[in-house]
Scaffold this active site. Structure first.
Site, PDB file in Angstrom:
ATOM      1  N   HIS A  94       0.814  -0.994   0.183  1.00  0.00           N
ATOM      2  CA  HIS A  94      -0.008  -0.022   0.063  1.00  0.00           C
ATOM      3  C   HIS A  94       0.786   1.334  -0.083  1.00  0.00           C
ATOM      4  O   HIS A  94       0.794   2.230  -0.549  1.00  0.00           O
ATOM      5  CB  HIS A  94      -0.898   0.217   1.278  1.00  0.00           C
ATOM      6  CG  HIS A  94      -2.121  -0.967   1.363  1.00  0.00           C
ATOM      7  ND1 HIS A  94      -2.152  -1.423   2.594  1.00  0.00           N
ATOM      8  CD2 HIS A  94      -2.918  -1.336   0.528  1.00  0.00           C
ATOM      9  CE1 HIS A  94      -3.020  -2.496   2.417  1.00  0.00           C
ATOM     10  NE2 HIS A  94      -3.762  -2.379   1.175  1.00  0.00           N
ATOM     11  N   LYS A 113     -17.795  -5.453   8.011  1.00  0.00           N
ATOM     12  CA  LYS A 113     -16.643  -6.383   7.933  1.00  0.00           C
ATOM     13  C   LYS A 113     -15.934  -6.509   9.271  1.00  0.00           C
ATOM     14  O   LYS A 113     -15.604  -5.236   9.866  1.00  0.00           O
ATOM     15  CB  LYS A 113     -15.736  -5.997   6.782  1.00  0.00           C
ATOM     16  CG  LYS A 113     -14.834  -7.124   6.315  1.00  0.00           C
ATOM     17  CD  LYS A 113     -14.369  -6.403   4.946  1.00  0.00           C
ATOM     18  CE  LYS A 113     -13.000  -6.897   4.496  1.00  0.00           C
ATOM     19  NZ  LYS A 113     -12.480  -6.019   3.388  1.00  0.00           N
ATOM     20  N   ARG A 147      -2.101  -5.753  -8.477  1.00  0.00           N
ATOM     21  CA  ARG A 147      -1.180  -6.907  -8.266  1.00  0.00           C
ATOM     22  C   ARG A 147      -1.168  -7.927  -9.282  1.00  0.00           C
ATOM     23  O   ARG A 147       0.165  -8.153  -9.556  1.00  0.00           O
ATOM     24  CB  ARG A 147      -1.397  -7.412  -7.063  1.00  0.00           C
ATOM     25  CG  ARG A 147      -0.937  -6.700  -5.489  1.00  0.00           C
ATOM     26  CD  ARG A 147      -1.664  -7.035  -4.349  1.00  0.00           C
ATOM     27  NE  ARG A 147      -3.083  -7.424  -4.729  1.00  0.00           N
ATOM     28  CZ  ARG A 147      -3.942  -7.635  -3.615  1.00  0.00           C
ATOM     29  NH1 ARG A 147      -3.300  -7.940  -2.386  1.00  0.00           N
ATOM     30  NH2 ARG A 147      -5.001  -7.900  -3.686  1.00  0.00           N
ATOM     31  N   SER A 166      -3.335  -7.533   3.122  1.00  0.00           N
ATOM     32  CA  SER A 166      -3.496  -7.332   4.338  1.00  0.00           C
ATOM     33  C   SER A 166      -3.860  -8.648   4.995  1.00  0.00           C
ATOM     34  O   SER A 166      -3.617  -9.204   6.155  1.00  0.00           O
ATOM     35  CB  SER A 166      -4.507  -5.999   4.682  1.00  0.00           C
ATOM     36  OG  SER A 166      -4.053  -4.963   4.319  1.00  0.00           O
TER      37      SER A 166
HETATM   38  O1  PNS Z   1      -8.834  -2.574   0.448  1.00  0.00           O
HETATM   39  P1  PNS Z   1      -9.879  -2.808   0.047  1.00  0.00           P
HETATM   40  O2  PNS Z   1     -11.027  -3.638   1.044  1.00  0.00           O
HETATM   41  O3  PNS Z   1      -9.922  -3.775  -1.055  1.00  0.00           O
HETATM   42  O4  PNS Z   1     -10.676  -1.624  -0.645  1.00  0.00           O
HETATM   43  C1  PNS Z   1     -11.928  -1.664  -1.166  1.00  0.00           C
HETATM   44  C2  PNS Z   1     -12.733  -0.069  -1.315  1.00  0.00           C
HETATM   45  C3  PNS Z   1     -12.785   0.345  -0.119  1.00  0.00           C
HETATM   46  C4  PNS Z   1     -11.788   0.489  -2.127  1.00  0.00           C
HETATM   47  C5  PNS Z   1     -14.121  -0.436  -1.996  1.00  0.00           C
HETATM   48  O5  PNS Z   1     -14.563  -1.426  -1.450  1.00  0.00           O
HETATM   49  C6  PNS Z   1     -14.974   0.740  -1.998  1.00  0.00           C
HETATM   50  O6  PNS Z   1     -14.655   1.716  -2.903  1.00  0.00           O
HETATM   51  N1  PNS Z   1     -15.808   0.784  -1.003  1.00  0.00           N
HETATM   52  C7  PNS Z   1     -16.832   2.120  -0.675  1.00  0.00           C
HETATM   53  C8  PNS Z   1     -17.945   1.545  -1.318  1.00  0.00           C
HETATM   54  C9  PNS Z   1     -18.353   1.883  -2.858  1.00  0.00           C
HETATM   55  O7  PNS Z   1     -18.183   2.984  -3.296  1.00  0.00           O
HETATM   56  N2  PNS Z   1     -18.717   0.639  -3.541  1.00  0.00           N
HETATM   57  C10 PNS Z   1     -19.027   1.012  -4.700  1.00  0.00           C
HETATM   58  C11 PNS Z   1     -17.881   0.543  -5.524  1.00  0.00           C
HETATM   59  S1  PNS Z   1     -18.015   0.711  -7.473  1.00  0.00           S
END
Ligand code: PNS
Length: 159
Positions: A17, A41, A90, A127
């Site tokens: 990150h 979560k 990745r 993570s």
């Molecule tokens: O580290 P992660 O858990 O892979 O991050 C995922 C994240 C937080 C980037 C994604 O889940 C997100 O943007 N969540 C916010 C809700 C949202 O906007 N959902 C629609 C995505 S198109």
């Protein structure tokens, strides 16, 4: 001014990150690292702890600030004058989901997503793997920043 967001759960922040955040910071005027407040979560670290760790490990990057968000990422972007989302990619396995989100975010609010290909040194890193390895006593040194390593060991010792 080019202000972008690096969003994520960061439970906890890894060196992968950090590499993406630093590279985004080198290319843009301002980077906001946005930590998802995810009430459904289960996380190892609270949102406050994740934010604290991120602030500590990014303190050397002057154009980076760390915030938290909930709800839709595009709403956070619109409310904060953010022009783009920067994500690390990745492997091919990341691609499908990331492309779906990128296209959906563009459809929702015309927010562009830019991908940084992860440093190969960290292409296997996540993570969840860090947490799993650390839980079973494996060595995660070099995979997370030093302050995170300390917090991870302390948290797992409490369990
Ligand atoms: O580290 P992660 O858990 O892979 O991050 C995922 C994240 C937080 C980037 C994604 O889940 C997100 O943007 N969540 C916010 C809700 C949202 O906007 N959902 C629609 C995505 S198109």
């Amino acid at each position: 001014m080019a202000r972008v967001v690096c969003p994520g759960s960061f439970d906890p922040v890894t060196n992968g990150h950090l590499d993406v955040i630093a590279r985004a910071a080198a290319l843009h005027d301002e980077v906001i690292v946005a930590v998802l407040i995810n009430i459904t979560k289960k996380s190892l670290f609270s949102t406050d702890e994740r934010v604290e760790m991120l602030r500590e490990v990014t303190k050397g990057l002057e154009n980076v600030r760390v915030e938290r968000f909930h709800g839709l990422l595009v709403n956070f972007c619109t409310a904060n004058g953010i022009n783009g989302i920067v994500k690390g990619l990745r492997a091919v396995s990341d691609f499908e989901y990331e492309m779906q989100m990128a296209q959906m975010n563009y459809r929702l609010a015309k927010i562009e997503t830019l991908f940084v290909t992860t440093n190969p040194q960290y292409s296997f890193l996540s993570s969840s793997l860090v947490k799993e390895i650390a839980t079973y006593g494996g060595d995660v040194e070099g995979l997370v920043p030093e302050p995170v390593l300390g917090r991870l060991r302390a948290r797992l010792a409490e369990a």
